[in-house]
Design a protein around this motif. Structure first.
Motif, mmCIF file in Angstrom:
data_model
loop_
_atom_site.group_PDB
_atom_site.id
_atom_site.type_symbol
_atom_site.label_atom_id
_atom_site.label_comp_id
_atom_site.label_asym_id
_atom_site.label_seq_id
_atom_site.Cartn_x
_atom_site.Cartn_y
_atom_site.Cartn_z
ATOM 1 N N PHE A 65 0.850 -1.195 0.000
ATOM 2 C CA PHE A 65 0.000 0.000 0.000
ATOM 3 C C PHE A 65 0.886 1.246 0.000
ATOM 4 O O PHE A 65 2.002 1.217 0.506
ATOM 5 C CB PHE A 65 -0.913 -0.007 1.226
ATOM 6 N N PRO A 66 0.343 2.345 -0.547
ATOM 7 C CA PRO A 66 1.171 3.552 -0.725
ATOM 8 C C PRO A 66 1.737 4.132 0.579
ATOM 9 O O PRO A 66 1.113 4.080 1.633
ATOM 10 C CB PRO A 66 0.204 4.549 -1.376
ATOM 11 N N LEU A 67 2.922 4.734 0.420
ATOM 12 C CA LEU A 67 3.561 5.509 1.489
ATOM 13 C C LEU A 67 2.781 6.793 1.777
ATOM 14 O O LEU A 67 2.696 7.242 2.911
ATOM 15 C CB LEU A 67 4.986 5.870 1.027
ATOM 16 N N PHE A 68 2.215 7.374 0.719
ATOM 17 C CA PHE A 68 1.508 8.660 0.844
ATOM 18 C C PHE A 68 0.066 8.454 1.286
ATOM 19 O O PHE A 68 -0.669 7.674 0.677
ATOM 20 C CB PHE A 68 1.468 9.401 -0.502
ATOM 21 N N PRO A 70 -3.360 10.838 2.130
ATOM 22 C CA PRO A 70 -3.915 12.206 2.181
ATOM 23 C C PRO A 70 -4.455 12.511 3.580
ATOM 24 O O PRO A 70 -4.917 11.611 4.288
ATOM 25 C CB PRO A 70 -5.061 12.172 1.155
ATOM 26 N N ALA A 89 5.128 13.087 9.245
ATOM 27 C CA ALA A 89 5.956 13.864 8.317
ATOM 28 C C ALA A 89 5.104 14.193 7.094
ATOM 29 O O ALA A 89 4.410 13.327 6.574
ATOM 30 C CB ALA A 89 7.193 13.072 7.907
ATOM 31 N N TRP A 90 5.158 15.450 6.672
ATOM 32 C CA TRP A 90 4.293 15.921 5.578
ATOM 33 C C TRP A 90 5.097 16.289 4.351
ATOM 34 O O TRP A 90 6.029 17.076 4.428
ATOM 35 C CB TRP A 90 3.499 17.150 6.028
ATOM 36 N N VAL A 91 4.701 15.758 3.204
ATOM 37 C CA VAL A 91 5.245 16.202 1.925
ATOM 38 C C VAL A 91 4.373 17.352 1.449
ATOM 39 O O VAL A 91 3.160 17.195 1.309
ATOM 40 C CB VAL A 91 5.228 15.068 0.883
ATOM 41 N N LEU A 103 0.656 15.701 1.794
ATOM 42 C CA LEU A 103 0.516 14.253 1.918
ATOM 43 C C LEU A 103 1.291 13.755 3.137
ATOM 44 O O LEU A 103 2.464 14.088 3.317
ATOM 45 C CB LEU A 103 1.066 13.575 0.673
ATOM 46 N N LEU A 105 3.284 10.896 5.284
ATOM 47 C CA LEU A 105 4.001 9.627 5.099
ATOM 48 C C LEU A 105 3.467 8.670 6.166
ATOM 49 O O LEU A 105 3.392 9.032 7.343
ATOM 50 C CB LEU A 105 5.504 9.846 5.261
ATOM 51 N N ARG A 106 3.139 7.440 5.759
ATOM 52 C CA ARG A 106 2.417 6.532 6.663
ATOM 53 C C ARG A 106 3.112 6.359 8.019
ATOM 54 O O ARG A 106 4.258 5.906 8.066
ATOM 55 C CB ARG A 106 2.235 5.162 6.012
ATOM 56 N N ILE A 112 -5.249 3.921 4.932
ATOM 57 C CA ILE A 112 -5.185 3.663 3.487
ATOM 58 C C ILE A 112 -5.651 2.241 3.170
ATOM 59 O O ILE A 112 -6.342 1.993 2.191
ATOM 60 C CB ILE A 112 -3.769 3.942 2.932
#
Lengths: 476, 476
Positions: A65-68, A70, A89-91, A103, A105-106, A112
């Motif tokens: 499953f994605p790292l990102f 929302p 941590a936010w991108v 986004l 980070l999990r 998700i």
């Protein structure tokens, strides 16, 4: 090389040993985001192989499953999100552009995964759904980071299951505990299985069970958790199925995790004043061959060593031949002791003459001469014995770490000096847990999950009627 | 269910098939950051197992390096950094705080690894250093993302090596090619091994070799790369060693990568109008047993199916028994054909009577009745045959995809219609490559690395003297 004292200066010892033994390189540029070196990573690979096998044998399937994640996903289960918000941590940027929505980070993958489970599950025939993921996890902790013990990035397995009934979810919690115990056994771990008090359950869970392992300095380390999530997430994420009675129902869920932190526990539990001792079943190298010779004997001894290497590899052992020149045997002995290789095999001209080798146990230091032809069989037997020795010693450490204070003052004294687990009667009131925390820094870790225990007196803190027997300890 | 035409509407076919066959779920919330479903992930696990074995057998060691890379690390090798800058995702916040310095999520790990290699390498006895990492990679591409073909997050293996001499680095490039070819063979891939033209080498590399695989729509897909990095990075990162002659020297480096994109190539290469065909050696399920019965025969047929399942599992085959009720055998046949299981085993009352089963090949559709007692042996033989069939068909696809235009107009016509590889003479001038790109959208992909080819005429674009034979193709 002299290591700090393991009991008196555990963290200094730990920090030195993971460096000397090539487990972690913490000279990486971002605090708490460390390099796991090949030797340390190989221990992780052994753990992964064991757990992955156990998971597959019980019907779990791996996915990715994605790292990102929302922000709005994280917010769907508000209580859950709140627990993680200080560490996310936010991108916010990509290339030279600002993102429209930042986004996460999990920090864990419930949100998700469960959004997908909602899409995947239609009817009772889709249940149970048992998904596992091997991945990196980001928890940008601001507190003091410690390699493998508290990292901003770590590796883990996270299992997530959905079931038709509460009873099946309950059974799944038990199954997950068996899987984890099988893995801990490979690592000769000893631990208490504790149901965390209500105020310390995983955000969004009905109850949490954790594995607490004592370390030599008296603090305890949580090396794994299992959560019964009930229907909280499944209602927040609308995960429903059509049951056999044609009615739509919410699934019941569980989740569990086991991370690279286990390596920290292995290092802490089994090491000694000479360095690390790696349990044989998960050791990257089980036997190291050190040839011993004067210059003119080199060719003969190296030839015999190569032959021995091939023989032991053929027998399925993990072996390394230390052929490095320019280092004395004593220097090599020291290095392999620091790195915790269970058996050292010494081979010199006199051994060749007598058709024997010397095997040295890392745990006890015991030396045995064995006939060359029986080396593989002897080594296998000794590896089993070391595994057994480490397990028994760990069990003893756990046993010795449990104290039984008769009153609150004694509890305070213990938790301020030798620490470990204090087994006490407790009223169940959070205020009492907070008082202990204020007075000693130790936490109410919970009640035993593997055995039933009944209080035999009043709450050791407030003196009112006790509801349960709990274990109090200072945790990493 | 009707799939789009594979040749005429490849991307539509591909997008439909990865959904129907449960490879990827692209309903995840962040564009280009998809869920790899258990069935798709299992293909990846087969690839990982094969490549990891090959890497370990050639002395590579696995390690793990941080996801976070500080900006100043990326900037150390300016040319390298510039290549990735438009795709870098930046973490600027943690919890509710702004970070002092923004952190990049690794688009590849050279910079962080090489900073460590500098610290790890002291003398020639530390060489060669051969490190591999399995991890997630972030390239926040703004172009059109396509599941597995072009993802913002993907999984990969990245190998990084350091050597004492240029010759050893050269040898390492060759070794890496052998490893990758062994993995591609498991997947029945067919491809050209091309040395990219100078203007298309990996940022910071001396030269790059890539594997280009033709897809049914005539476009090609790069499924792996190997780079000879020379001493560029080792000078930028100051990675030196004391050689046998006591002099300090910079190491010579190589790196190579293979990603989840290979799954896209496998899907694209082997599927047909009925769905996916997974090469037997990497198939999550090699044989699916579908019991066939009328209601009153159910118990008898299910019992025989269970027995057959156990027998085939015992023989080491990956088998699933489709016991689902409420679905017709025809519906199940269709589902397993879409998902590309190599062999379907049909078992009904008449088969039980005759002590036989029916095996149906996914590739040719051929049906064979085989005695029950020989089922495992027959299935193994058929799996080998399917593997062979898929490889030969892929080789034919590659052969057919290479055209030999006699002049520039024909090159344009081919690249605008059927596409594939055009084998042509080239002067070596980047301007000619740009002209082709402008006129057709196709790229000069490079020269054959596996065989030597000499031009037999002038540059097909500008008419001046040709320096090499290159392959031109439209790439994904």
């Amino acid at each position: 090389m002299k290591l700090p004292d393991k009991e008196k200066e555990f963290l200094q010892w730990y920090t030195a040993i993971i460096e000397y033994a090539n487990i972690v390189d913490k000279r990486s540029p971002v605090k708490g985001s460390n390099v796991i070196m090949p030797y340390g990573y190989s221990i992780w690979e052994s753990i992964v192989a064991k757990l992955d096998g156990e998971l597959k044998a019980t019907g779990h399937k791996n996915a990715y499953f994605p790292l990102f994640i929302p922000e709005d996903y994280l917010m769907k289960e508000a209580e859950h999100f709140e627990g993680f918000i200080p560490e996310v941590a936010w991108v916010t940027r990509a290339g030279d552009r600002e993102l429209d929505r930042k986004l996460a980070l999990r920090p864990t993958s419930e949100t998700i995964m469960y959004e997908m489970f909602r899409l995947w599950i239609r009817s009772h025939s889709d249940l149970p759904l048992k998904i596992n993921q091997w991945c990196n996890i980001i928890r940008f902790d601001t507190k003091e980071t410690k390699p493998l013990l508290r990292d901003r990035e770590f590796l883990w397995s996270e299992g997530h299951t959905c079931h038709a009934t509460a009873g099946e979810a309950e059974e799944q919690v038990k199954e997950s505990m068996k899987l984890y115990e099988a893995v801990y056994k490979e690592s000769c771990m000893s631990f208490l299985i504790l149901r965390r008090p209500k105020f310390d359950t995983f955000a969004g869970a009905v109850y949490s069970i954790a594995y607490d392992c004592p370390l030599p300095d008296g603090r305890t380390l949580q090396i794994g958790t299992t959560h019964n999530l009930g229907q909280g997430f499944s209602k927040a994420f609308n995960i429903t199925f059509q049951d056999k009675d044609k009615k739509n129902k919410n699934v019941h869920q569980t989740c569990y995790g086991l991370s690279t932190r286990l390596i920290a526990a292995i290092v802490g539990m089994h090491g000694d004043e000479k360095g690390l001792i790696i349990p044989p079943y998960i050791a990257p190298i089980q036997v190291v061959i050190v040839p011993i010779y004067r210059k003119e004997q080199r060719e003969e001894v190296n030839k015999a060593s190569e032959k021995m290497l091939k023989k032991l590899l053929k027998a399925g052992l993990k072996v390394e031949l230390d052929k490095r020149e320019g280092y004395t045997p004593g220097w090599k002995f020291n290095e392999w002791e620091v790195r915790g290789v269970p058996i050292r095999l010494e081979l010199g001209p006199r051994d060749i003459e007598n058709e024997q080798v010397v095997l040295v146990r890392r745990d006890t230091g015991e030396k045995l001469s064995v006939p060359m032809k029986d080396t593989a069989k002897s080594a296998e037997k000794i590896l089993d014995e070391i595994q057994d020795f480490l397990q028994k010693r760990a069990d003893k450490l756990l046993e010795d770490s449990i104290s039984h204070p008769k009153d609150y003052q004694e509890l305070i004294d213990i938790q301020k000096t030798k620490r470990g687990f204090s087994r006490v009667n407790w009223c169940g009131d959070e205020a009492c847990a907070e008082k202990v925390k204020d007075d000693t820094g130790a936490d109410v870790r919970g009640t035993r999950e593997d055995i039933k225990e009944k209080p035999d007196g009043d709450c050791i803190i407030c003196g009112t009627k006790a509801k349960e027997v709990v274990y109090i300890a200072s945790a990493y």
